[in-house]
Design a protein around this motif. Structure first.
Motif, PDB file in Angstrom:
ATOM      1  N   LYS A  85      31.046  52.079  48.999  1.00  0.00           N
ATOM      2  CA  LYS A  85      30.824  50.984  49.364  1.00  0.00           C
ATOM      3  C   LYS A  85      32.082  49.729  49.294  1.00  0.00           C
ATOM      4  O   LYS A  85      31.685  48.545  49.501  1.00  0.00           O
ATOM      5  N   GLN A  86      33.130  50.467  48.998  1.00  0.00           N
ATOM      6  CA  GLN A  86      34.181  49.653  48.964  1.00  0.00           C
ATOM      7  C   GLN A  86      34.079  48.362  47.861  1.00  0.00           C
ATOM      8  O   GLN A  86      34.489  47.343  48.148  1.00  0.00           O
ATOM      9  N   LYS A  87      33.530  48.712  46.975  1.00  0.00           N
ATOM     10  CA  LYS A  87      33.482  47.772  45.657  1.00  0.00           C
ATOM     11  C   LYS A  87      34.381  48.289  44.666  1.00  0.00           C
ATOM     12  O   LYS A  87      34.059  49.608  44.259  1.00  0.00           O
ATOM     13  N   ASP A  88      34.953  47.608  44.036  1.00  0.00           N
ATOM     14  CA  ASP A  88      35.990  47.824  42.597  1.00  0.00           C
ATOM     15  C   ASP A  88      34.813  48.453  41.544  1.00  0.00           C
ATOM     16  O   ASP A  88      33.981  47.630  41.344  1.00  0.00           O
ATOM     17  N   SER A  89      35.024  49.603  40.881  1.00  0.00           N
ATOM     18  CA  SER A  89      34.195  49.975  39.978  1.00  0.00           C
ATOM     19  C   SER A  89      34.393  49.001  38.907  1.00  0.00           C
ATOM     20  O   SER A  89      33.551  49.396  37.850  1.00  0.00           O
ATOM     21  N   TRP A  90      35.399  48.428  38.546  1.00  0.00           N
ATOM     22  CA  TRP A  90      35.602  47.448  37.629  1.00  0.00           C
ATOM     23  C   TRP A  90      34.495  46.356  37.637  1.00  0.00           C
ATOM     24  O   TRP A  90      34.174  45.685  36.429  1.00  0.00           O
ATOM     25  N   ASN A  91      33.819  46.311  38.739  1.00  0.00           N
ATOM     26  CA  ASN A  91      32.883  45.123  38.924  1.00  0.00           C
ATOM     27  C   ASN A  91      31.429  45.753  39.291  1.00  0.00           C
ATOM     28  O   ASN A  91      30.757  45.025  39.783  1.00  0.00           O
ATOM     29  N   ASN A  92      31.178  46.960  38.913  1.00  0.00           N
ATOM     30  CA  ASN A  92      29.871  47.630  39.285  1.00  0.00           C
ATOM     31  C   ASN A  92      29.153  47.034  38.001  1.00  0.00           C
ATOM     32  O   ASN A  92      29.578  46.835  37.079  1.00  0.00           O
ATOM     33  N   LYS A  93      27.805  47.253  37.965  1.00  0.00           N
ATOM     34  CA  LYS A  93      26.813  46.748  36.849  1.00  0.00           C
ATOM     35  C   LYS A  93      27.263  47.440  35.673  1.00  0.00           C
ATOM     36  O   LYS A  93      27.310  46.633  34.698  1.00  0.00           O
ATOM     37  N   SER A  94      27.342  48.604  35.639  1.00  0.00           N
ATOM     38  CA  SER A  94      27.850  49.312  34.398  1.00  0.00           C
ATOM     39  C   SER A  94      28.910  49.010  33.629  1.00  0.00           C
ATOM     40  O   SER A  94      28.904  48.291  32.530  1.00  0.00           O
ATOM     41  N   ALA A  95      30.098  48.752  34.525  1.00  0.00           N
ATOM     42  CA  ALA A  95      31.391  48.044  33.949  1.00  0.00           C
ATOM     43  C   ALA A  95      30.993  46.612  33.353  1.00  0.00           C
ATOM     44  O   ALA A  95      31.669  46.306  32.564  1.00  0.00           O
ATOM     45  N   ILE A  96      30.400  45.948  34.176  1.00  0.00           N
ATOM     46  CA  ILE A  96      30.141  44.530  33.734  1.00  0.00           C
ATOM     47  C   ILE A  96      29.399  44.320  32.383  1.00  0.00           C
ATOM     48  O   ILE A  96      29.581  43.429  31.386  1.00  0.00           O
ATOM     49  N   GLU A  97      28.286  45.230  32.299  1.00  0.00           N
ATOM     50  CA  GLU A  97      27.599  45.048  31.345  1.00  0.00           C
ATOM     51  C   GLU A  97      28.254  45.638  29.846  1.00  0.00           C
ATOM     52  O   GLU A  97      28.043  45.235  28.809  1.00  0.00           O
ATOM     53  N   THR A  98      29.025  46.793  30.136  1.00  0.00           N
ATOM     54  CA  THR A  98      29.682  47.585  28.953  1.00  0.00           C
ATOM     55  C   THR A  98      30.744  47.074  28.588  1.00  0.00           C
ATOM     56  O   THR A  98      31.383  46.881  27.484  1.00  0.00           O
ATOM     57  N   GLY A  99      31.752  46.529  29.519  1.00  0.00           N
ATOM     58  CA  GLY A  99      33.051  46.102  29.190  1.00  0.00           C
ATOM     59  C   GLY A  99      33.984  46.973  29.714  1.00  0.00           C
ATOM     60  O   GLY A  99      33.851  48.349  29.464  1.00  0.00           O
ATOM     61  N   GLN A 100      35.182  46.347  30.231  1.00  0.00           N
ATOM     62  CA  GLN A 100      36.170  47.430  30.971  1.00  0.00           C
ATOM     63  C   GLN A 100      36.856  47.970  30.050  1.00  0.00           C
ATOM     64  O   GLN A 100      37.436  49.019  30.377  1.00  0.00           O
ATOM     65  N   ILE A 101      36.950  47.446  28.809  1.00  0.00           N
ATOM     66  CA  ILE A 101      37.942  47.986  27.873  1.00  0.00           C
ATOM     67  C   ILE A 101      37.400  47.946  26.333  1.00  0.00           C
ATOM     68  O   ILE A 101      36.370  47.311  26.060  1.00  0.00           O
ATOM     69  N   LEU A 102      37.543  49.357  25.713  1.00  0.00           N
ATOM     70  CA  LEU A 102      37.011  49.316  24.234  1.00  0.00           C
ATOM     71  C   LEU A 102      38.195  49.694  23.274  1.00  0.00           C
ATOM     72  O   LEU A 102      39.033  50.423  23.670  1.00  0.00           O
ATOM     73  N   ILE A 103      38.346  48.977  22.370  1.00  0.00           N
ATOM     74  CA  ILE A 103      39.326  48.864  21.132  1.00  0.00           C
ATOM     75  C   ILE A 103      38.857  49.303  19.988  1.00  0.00           C
ATOM     76  O   ILE A 103      37.708  48.655  19.657  1.00  0.00           O
ATOM     77  N   GLU A 104      39.464  50.734  19.405  1.00  0.00           N
ATOM     78  CA  GLU A 104      38.890  51.023  18.204  1.00  0.00           C
ATOM     79  C   GLU A 104      39.962  51.074  17.157  1.00  0.00           C
ATOM     80  O   GLU A 104      40.764  51.667  17.109  1.00  0.00           O
TER      81      GLU A 104
END
Length: 446
Positions: A85-104
């Motif tokens: 759908k020509q939509k950046d996966s960084w802006n899909n619903k899962s990425a927005i709710e989860t966060g694009q980066i995780l630091i441990e």
């Protein structure tokens, strides 16, 4: 602080910076060229930290890029691509709710540089990877592990652990593994354990002294309160023994600097807090402490709740009227690991399942009818139905109705001024139909 996991996201549209695009292209190229059995390539995040990272071939779902460093921890980044759908996966619903980066962040980094430095690294990574990330990013805690190391002259035994009172529904004790580092009096190789506590197979058998067997079971190595998958749990274990098995971390040097004796026992009281638990906390009327800055600032109140409300060690007074339960000397030291503060409270959101409530209602209604009814006479059910309908129009019901909606977080929309009349009309028609139905179906209601 032993562990800190933080998710990083962006408010609004999430666009990568030129630096991020360059890094992602480089990492994709390195992963494609990586041959089976070849060591992971080393990459840098110069705008964030000077620590070098290993770039792993695979990620950790839903993250595509995984970078690790034993002195730092791990950084996981969402895969960026264009879908059908020509939509950046960084802006899909899962990425927005989860966060694009995780630091441990691991314990070594937190103990060496402090929590403030760790949060600063989160800010720097957001600014480096996200366009506008310097001012439009958000941080949320996934996991937070506060702890306190307590020095004792004698090891804790089963009697000491029996004095704990907790809100956890699960408790587990692990045998003491000190025998793994002791030499046995008799010949032969003694049993060893793998990382899951299962004994390895040996060709030779050893005669284990009675005193060693008693020590293994009377002095548990680790005691867990609550499941590791639950929002909050705790574990108490002999950290000095654990440090002997993990010589890569210089815990002995830290304890020596703090004035610990070389022959004492050091127990770690450690809590594992997940985001779900932090979201339920209420401090000074404010609920929700997922933001790491807020959580760290309120750590004294959180620690007070954990050590005074959720898990305590108590004993009866040796003397005195009533011999009321008081905190043990060991637990008093644990409570004083953080400055004195008013304990936080925990508000668990009410999430009822309507079908389960209906099943419970049917069961309660049937029980009342059976209790008040007679043999082959179910007329008591009709009387209870009418009594319940009358109560629905009382002031008590209307007050509790609104309170319960507020508790559920329901939003009042499309309200009608005559909503009690609508209920009355529905009730009267249902009641008439119900009376007709029961009178026609069975003479037992007559």
């Amino acid at each position: 602080m032993d562990t800190l996991h933080v998710r990083i996201g962006i408010h609004g549209e999430c666009l990568p910076t030129a630096y991020a695009l360059e890094q992602l292209r480089e990492w994709d190229s390195l992963k494609e060229k990586l041959q089976p059995g070849e060591a992971n390539p080393i990459v840098q995040l110069g705008k964030v930290t000077l620590h070098p990272f290993e770039l792993h071939r695979g990620g950790a779902a839903p993250y595509h890029y995984k970078l690790t460093n034993k002195q730092f921890g791990a950084i996981k980044i969402w895969k960026r691509q264009i879908n059908l759908k020509q939509k950046d996966s960084w802006n899909n619903k899962s990425a927005i709710e989860t966060g694009q980066i995780l630091i441990e962040f691991n314990s070594h980094y937190l103990m060496t540089y402090g929590v403030g430095r760790a949060l600063h690294d989160c800010e720097m990574l957001a600014a480096a990877m996200f366009a506008g990330g310097r001012s439009h990013h958000w941080l949320k805690i996934v996991r937070l592990d506060p702890f306190a190391d307590i020095e004792t002259e004698k090891p804790l035994n089963k009697d000491d652990f029996s004095k704990f009172r907790t809100r956890a529904t699960f408790k587990d004790e692990r045998p003491n593994k000190e025998g793994e580092v002791d030499s046995l009096e008799e010949g032969g190789a003694h049993p060893q354990s793998d990382n899951k506590g299962v004994s390895k197979v040996h060709h030779g058998l050893a005669v284990v002294p009675d005193k060693l067997v008693g020590r293994m079971f009377d002095q548990p190595d680790t005691v867990y309160f609550g499941s590791l998958k639950s929002p909050v749990c705790a574990r108490i274990y002999n950290k000095r023994l654990e440090a002997k098995r993990s010589p890569d971390k210089d815990w002995e040097g830290r304890w020596r600097e703090a004035g610990a004796a070389p022959d004492s026992h050091i127990y770690r009281v450690e809590y594992q807090l997940r985001g779900e638990f932090l979201k339920e906390l209420v401090i000074d009327g404010e609920q929700g402490y997922l933001d790491p800055h807020k959580a760290i600032a309120a750590l004294d109140s959180i620690w007070a709740y954990l050590t005074q409300k959720w898990l305590v060690q108590v004993e009866r007074r040796a003397r005195g009227r009533g011999r009321e339960a008081v905190l043990t000397p060991f637990w008093q030291v644990v409570c004083n690991a953080q400055p004195a503060a008013e304990p936080a409270t925990r508000y668990r959101p009410y999430k009822p399942v309507v079908e389960q409530l209906r099943a419970q209602l049917r069961g309660v209604f049937t029980t009342i009818a059976a209790k008040l009814g007679k043999q082959r006479d179910c007329s008591a059910a009709v009387a209870e139905y009418d009594r319940l309908g009358e109560w629905m129009f009382s002031d008590e019901f209307l007050e509790k109705y609104q309170q319960r909606r507020d508790r559920l977080g329901a939003v009042n929309t499309n309200l009608k001024s005559n909503w009690p009349k609508c209920i009355r009309k529905t009730y009267e028609s249902v009641g008439h139909s119900f009376s007709q139905m029961v009178s026609r179906r069975s003479p037992a209601f007559a």
